[in-house]
Design a protein around this motif. Sequence first.
Motif, PDB file in Angstrom:
ATOM      1  N   LYS A 222      26.486  39.697  75.936  1.00  0.00           N
ATOM      2  CA  LYS A 222      26.136  40.889  75.175  1.00  0.00           C
ATOM      3  C   LYS A 222      27.297  41.876  75.183  1.00  0.00           C
ATOM      4  O   LYS A 222      27.991  42.040  76.183  1.00  0.00           O
ATOM      5  CB  LYS A 222      24.896  41.564  75.763  1.00  0.00           C
ATOM      6  N   GLY A 223      27.501  42.520  74.035  1.00  0.00           N
ATOM      7  CA  GLY A 223      28.546  43.522  73.921  1.00  0.00           C
ATOM      8  C   GLY A 223      28.142  44.862  74.522  1.00  0.00           C
ATOM      9  O   GLY A 223      27.093  44.993  75.161  1.00  0.00           O
ATOM     10  N   LYS A 224      28.985  45.883  74.306  1.00  0.00           N
ATOM     11  CA  LYS A 224      28.765  47.185  74.919  1.00  0.00           C
ATOM     12  C   LYS A 224      27.885  48.113  74.092  1.00  0.00           C
ATOM     13  O   LYS A 224      27.605  49.238  74.510  1.00  0.00           O
ATOM     14  CB  LYS A 224      30.119  47.848  75.177  1.00  0.00           C
ATOM     15  N   ALA A 225      27.453  47.657  72.906  1.00  0.00           N
ATOM     16  CA  ALA A 225      26.556  48.486  72.093  1.00  0.00           C
ATOM     17  C   ALA A 225      25.210  48.641  72.791  1.00  0.00           C
ATOM     18  O   ALA A 225      24.816  47.813  73.615  1.00  0.00           O
ATOM     19  CB  ALA A 225      26.364  47.854  70.720  1.00  0.00           C
TER      20      ALA A 225
ATOM     21  N   GLY B  39      33.042  38.710  67.532  1.00  0.00           N
ATOM     22  CA  GLY B  39      33.420  39.328  68.792  1.00  0.00           C
ATOM     23  C   GLY B  39      34.581  38.628  69.466  1.00  0.00           C
ATOM     24  O   GLY B  39      35.335  39.238  70.235  1.00  0.00           O
ATOM     25  N   LEU B  40      34.766  37.346  69.168  1.00  0.00           N
ATOM     26  CA  LEU B  40      35.936  36.601  69.659  1.00  0.00           C
ATOM     27  C   LEU B  40      37.117  36.743  68.714  1.00  0.00           C
ATOM     28  O   LEU B  40      38.241  37.054  69.134  1.00  0.00           O
ATOM     29  CB  LEU B  40      35.581  35.121  69.824  1.00  0.00           C
ATOM     30  N   TRP B  41      36.865  36.536  67.407  1.00  0.00           N
ATOM     31  CA  TRP B  41      37.973  36.467  66.451  1.00  0.00           C
ATOM     32  C   TRP B  41      38.624  37.821  66.202  1.00  0.00           C
ATOM     33  O   TRP B  41      39.763  37.878  65.715  1.00  0.00           O
ATOM     34  CB  TRP B  41      37.484  35.873  65.132  1.00  0.00           C
ATOM     35  N   LYS B  42      37.955  38.918  66.535  1.00  0.00           N
ATOM     36  CA  LYS B  42      38.576  40.238  66.390  1.00  0.00           C
ATOM     37  C   LYS B  42      39.746  40.434  67.343  1.00  0.00           C
ATOM     38  O   LYS B  42      40.630  41.260  67.082  1.00  0.00           O
ATOM     39  CB  LYS B  42      37.535  41.337  66.652  1.00  0.00           C
TER      40      LYS B  42
ATOM     41  N   LEU C  90      36.508  39.517  76.450  1.00  0.00           N
ATOM     42  CA  LEU C  90      36.192  40.750  77.184  1.00  0.00           C
ATOM     43  C   LEU C  90      37.450  41.358  77.797  1.00  0.00           C
ATOM     44  O   LEU C  90      37.642  42.587  77.761  1.00  0.00           O
ATOM     45  CB  LEU C  90      35.163  40.452  78.280  1.00  0.00           C
ATOM     46  N   ILE C  91      38.319  40.513  78.349  1.00  0.00           N
ATOM     47  CA  ILE C  91      39.578  41.006  78.919  1.00  0.00           C
ATOM     48  C   ILE C  91      40.412  41.707  77.853  1.00  0.00           C
ATOM     49  O   ILE C  91      41.080  42.710  78.117  1.00  0.00           O
ATOM     50  CB  ILE C  91      40.371  39.834  79.538  1.00  0.00           C
ATOM     51  N   ARG C  92      40.302  41.183  76.612  1.00  0.00           N
ATOM     52  CA  ARG C  92      41.057  41.769  75.500  1.00  0.00           C
ATOM     53  C   ARG C  92      40.312  42.929  74.838  1.00  0.00           C
ATOM     54  O   ARG C  92      40.627  43.335  73.723  1.00  0.00           O
ATOM     55  CB  ARG C  92      41.390  40.685  74.470  1.00  0.00           C
TER      56      ARG C  92
END
Length: 284
Positions: free
Chosen positions: A43-46, A236-239, A268-270
């Motif tokens: 899950k993202g930070k939203a 979320g990966l390709w960005k 996530l590291i990026r």
Amino acid sequence: MTGTEVLRKLKVKVGFGSSKFGTGKGKTKMSGKCIRHGYHLVKGKAYHPMEDYVVAQFKHAGDSELGLFAIFDGHLGHDVPDYLQSHLFENILKQPNFWTDTESAIRKAYEVTDNNILEKAKQLGKGGSTAVTAILIDGWKLIVANVGDSRAVICKNGVAKQLSIDHEPNRERCYIEKKGGFVSNIPGDVPRVDGQLAVARAFGDRSLKVHLSSVPDVKVELVDDKTEFLILASDGLWKVMSNQQVVDAIREINDPQVAAKHLTQEALIRKSKDDISCIVVKFG
């Protein structure tokens, strides 16, 4: 635990991911080759609930064996991607011409499914979802379809090849404007259809549908001895990573589940802030 939560946990176990940290794997033999898949979701930070859903499973159909893989990246709610997870492949496989004209069957099933979603707008809400689907037939024929910006990339001899098309608003500007819509380009923001949606094709989105297509791009790829693996992932990966960076990051990782998890962690590291979902399919 509610009934819905129980159902979602069961989905994860049989190759459907929809939890905050969904993960899974599977394998089969097709045409004498051992084909394995693994997936991982984060899950993202939203502040909204997880809106990415996946399908990753093997299925017998007639005299053939299929690999069914998909990423559904929802927006303004998780009900539409949840619906797609349960119904899109079912609608594809029941098309009468699936075996004789698979590409047309997929396009028709996308249309039927989107119409069903729009008819159920009161139950499913005003949101929508992107989709990238991949159907592997008997281990040698791969059919990829997509709407939106979730992406499919295949690795052949270490080289990344994109199989899907990112449906960005500026790319589809002529279609949108012909339908009476517009594409906003506000400094500091991404281009958006009618100033709202950052993709030009999607399922659902009833309020924007007059300016928004759900027609998929479909591509057929043959799996040969040079084909190493397939990656499906949400934006979320390709960005934060290029196609080749993604391929290079996992080429030496044998376990596809470990590879999928590694990619989500790298995103996530990026500093990716979006939901991140990834499927890796290893051929042989």
